[in-house]
Motif scaffolding. Structure first.
Motif, mmCIF file in Angstrom:
data_model
loop_
_atom_site.group_PDB
_atom_site.id
_atom_site.type_symbol
_atom_site.label_atom_id
_atom_site.label_comp_id
_atom_site.label_asym_id
_atom_site.label_seq_id
_atom_site.Cartn_x
_atom_site.Cartn_y
_atom_site.Cartn_z
ATOM 1 N N ALA A 97 0.884 -1.474 0.198
ATOM 2 C CA ALA A 97 -0.193 0.165 0.066
ATOM 3 C C ALA A 97 1.116 1.178 -0.079
ATOM 4 O O ALA A 97 1.006 2.698 -0.844
ATOM 5 C CB ALA A 97 -0.800 0.100 0.998
ATOM 6 N N TRP A 98 1.752 1.175 0.772
ATOM 7 C CA TRP A 98 3.134 2.587 0.233
ATOM 8 C C TRP A 98 3.240 3.409 -0.512
ATOM 9 O O TRP A 98 2.930 4.320 -0.594
ATOM 10 C CB TRP A 98 3.824 2.080 1.256
ATOM 11 N N LEU A 103 0.451 7.510 9.499
ATOM 12 C CA LEU A 103 1.128 6.379 10.129
ATOM 13 C C LEU A 103 2.297 6.461 10.552
ATOM 14 O O LEU A 103 2.350 5.910 11.721
ATOM 15 C CB LEU A 103 2.077 5.810 8.543
ATOM 16 N N ALA A 104 3.321 7.355 10.825
ATOM 17 C CA ALA A 104 4.471 7.822 11.008
ATOM 18 C C ALA A 104 4.093 7.923 12.750
ATOM 19 O O ALA A 104 4.770 7.641 13.985
ATOM 20 C CB ALA A 104 5.473 9.270 10.180
ATOM 21 N N TRP A 154 12.250 2.696 6.515
ATOM 22 C CA TRP A 154 12.169 2.681 5.404
ATOM 23 C C TRP A 154 11.012 3.630 5.281
ATOM 24 O O TRP A 154 10.128 3.869 4.185
ATOM 25 C CB TRP A 154 11.344 1.348 5.466
ATOM 26 N N LEU A 155 10.464 4.292 6.708
ATOM 27 C CA LEU A 155 9.526 5.512 6.428
ATOM 28 C C LEU A 155 9.787 6.784 5.382
ATOM 29 O O LEU A 155 9.440 7.412 4.625
ATOM 30 C CB LEU A 155 9.350 5.987 8.177
ATOM 31 N N PHE A 208 8.471 11.054 13.979
ATOM 32 C CA PHE A 208 8.563 9.661 14.689
ATOM 33 C C PHE A 208 9.804 10.044 15.735
ATOM 34 O O PHE A 208 8.928 9.356 16.621
ATOM 35 C CB PHE A 208 8.888 8.591 13.795
ATOM 36 N N GLU A 209 10.389 10.559 15.295
ATOM 37 C CA GLU A 209 11.186 10.960 17.065
ATOM 38 C C GLU A 209 10.459 11.500 17.733
ATOM 39 O O GLU A 209 10.810 11.391 19.188
ATOM 40 C CB GLU A 209 12.669 11.714 16.089
#
Length: 470
Positions: A203-204, A215-216, A376-377, A407-408
């Motif tokens: 899906a990415w 998503l992140a 991979w993000l 994300f961080e």
């Protein structure tokens, strides 16, 4: 084999099976049909719907051909769904992964008629109420996982039981299982509901930037919640022998040495795994090195091993402040990549993680082993998902930099520090070898190269070359 009615437990605790004797339970009552996107998968890293699956797997894994295996699946399904017509059970061959053979099962239930002797039933009987238009049948879909090497499924089932009660993570629960070969298949198996959603690796490419940011954030929350679940030792989850695989029977065990039964010396008296006891990170490394050293000397007949070298290096790293040694260990999935994540996209701006698959390697680990960046993000499509070196470099695009920052911010400074520290990246490689061992020569060479790099960081002299039988 006569079916056994399911226990009246909440769904999360509906895990059945004993270690020795098969106790496969019947299916739960069919639920309304759950539509799946084309990428829906089982709890297996490579499982995909594949009605015309390649015959290569039969040769590659030396498994029974599908034409003779399917009747056994049909027989097992009929035993698990007593009273259901064979025409209502659909068996679907699917593409499995390297560790599990995968079969899809669909159970069709006819629409429910009014209960007898009720007013609606009399009205229908007397023709006072016209028959409603035919409604589509209810279909419940399941995934049947069969270990290719007939490995025990007790640990995987115990892990799913534990995760299902400790974390708000969408996982495929176990509705029936057998850790015995005394069944229609002649193999161990695990039956799970088929989760909704599409595999993220497929899906990415179609996700827009807003969905990727969403998503992140969710991935950061999932990683933080996993990290927040702690134990007093580095351990894997298992099920007490002969007591089933519900959460009440989960045991916490040391790493298994060796990791599988094929390398166990029948004359060896030392158990491959022991009940976990409280320890510090440094004690875990030293104790595990001692266990591997004893195993290689006694069962593999090696004169020298690299494990004392790692134990000494760990002490040196700790003395120089490069190896924290707390007595807290953190839960980690260890294989949280797009192929093991299912998603749904309810709107053009949002993504929802609908399933996390393949918990076979999950365990409690040192903090630095439980944290890694999902590179991979923010890397290109051809990036190697296990290349952690990319996590030490800044993303090349503005979109990548935003996704990394999201994300961080979600996981916090401690997680990021463990994930990005050069020493910790190298220690995560060492941790992998501590789990699986050094059974092949190329692994021993790679292990020695990483130890040499770590020794260079602390100014330690490298260990002696190994001698003896290889």
């Amino acid at each position: 084999m006569s079916p056994i009615a399911p226990d009246p437990k909440p769904p999360e605790l509906d895990h059945q099976n004993n270690h020795r004797a098969e106790t496969s339970h019947a299916f739960p009552p069919p639920a309304p049909e759950q539509r799946l996107d084309s990428g829906a998968a089982s709890d297996d890293s490579d499982a995909q719907s594949c009605t015309s699956a390649s015959t290569d797997s039969t040769t590659q894994y030396d498994q029974e051909p599908w034409p003779t295996f399917q009747p056994k699946v049909d027989q097992l399904a009929a035993q698990l769904v007593p009273g259901t017509l064979s025409s209502a059970i659909h068996v679907e061959r699917m593409q499995g992964g390297g560790y599990n053979r995968i079969v899809g099962l669909s159970i069709t239930s006819p629409p429910k008629a009014p209960r007898r002797w009720t007013l609606p039933w009399f009205r229908r009987l007397l023709g006072c109420t016209p028959s409603p238009p035919a409604s589509p049948p209810d279909i419940t879909q399941y995934i049947l996982r069969i270990p290719r090497w007939n490995d025990s499924i007790a640990s995987a089932a115990a892990t799913l039981a534990f995760v299902g009660t400790q974390l708000s993570v969408p996982i495929p629960r176990v509705v029936a299982s057998s850790d015995s070969v005394e069944n229609a298949l002649g193999m161990r198996y695990m039956l799970q509901p088929r989760l909704p959603g599409q595999r993220l690796d497929g899906a990415w490419p179609a996700l827009n930037f807003a969905q990727k940011k969403c998503l992140a954030k969710q991935l950061a929350e999932l990683s933080r919640n996993l990290y927040g679940l702690t134990h007093t030792s580095c351990c894997v989850l298992g099920a007490a022998q002969g007591k089933g695989t519900s959460v009440d029977t989960v045991e916490f065990l040391t790493l298994r040495i060796p990791p599988d039964d094929t390398h166990i010396d029948p004359l060896r008296q030392i158990p491959s795994s022991l009940p976990a006891t409280p320890q510090t990170t440094l004690e875990f490394i030293q104790q595990t090195c001692t266990r591997w050293d004893v195993y290689e000397r006694t069962s593999c007949h090696r004169l020298t091993t690299p494990w004392p070298r790692l134990a000494a290096l760990a002490s040196a790293l700790h003395a120089r402040g490069l190896l924290p040694s707390p007595s807290t260990f953190h839960f980690t999935h260890l294989d949280l990549f797009p192929r093991n994540i299912l998603i749904v996209t309810p709107s053009p701006d949002t993504v929802v993680i609908s399933g996390v698959l393949d918990w076979d390697d999950a365990l409690f680990a040192p903090g630095w082993a439980a944290c890694r960046m999902p590179v991979w993000l923010w890397t290109d499509d051809n990036a190697d998902e296990v290349d952690e070196e990319q996590g030490l470099r800044a993303p090349e695009t503005e979109e990548g930099r935003v996704l990394r920052r999201v994300f961080e911010e979600g996981v916090g400074d401690e997680f990021v520090g463990y994930a990005c520290g050069r020493v910790y990246v190298l220690l995560r490689k060492v941790f992998l070898w501590m789990r699986i061992g050094l059974s092949q020569q190329h692994l021993r060479r790679e292990f020695g190269a990483v130890l040499a790099e770590l020794e260079g960081l602390v100014g330690e002299k490298g260990g002696e070359e190994e001698t003896g039988n290889e």
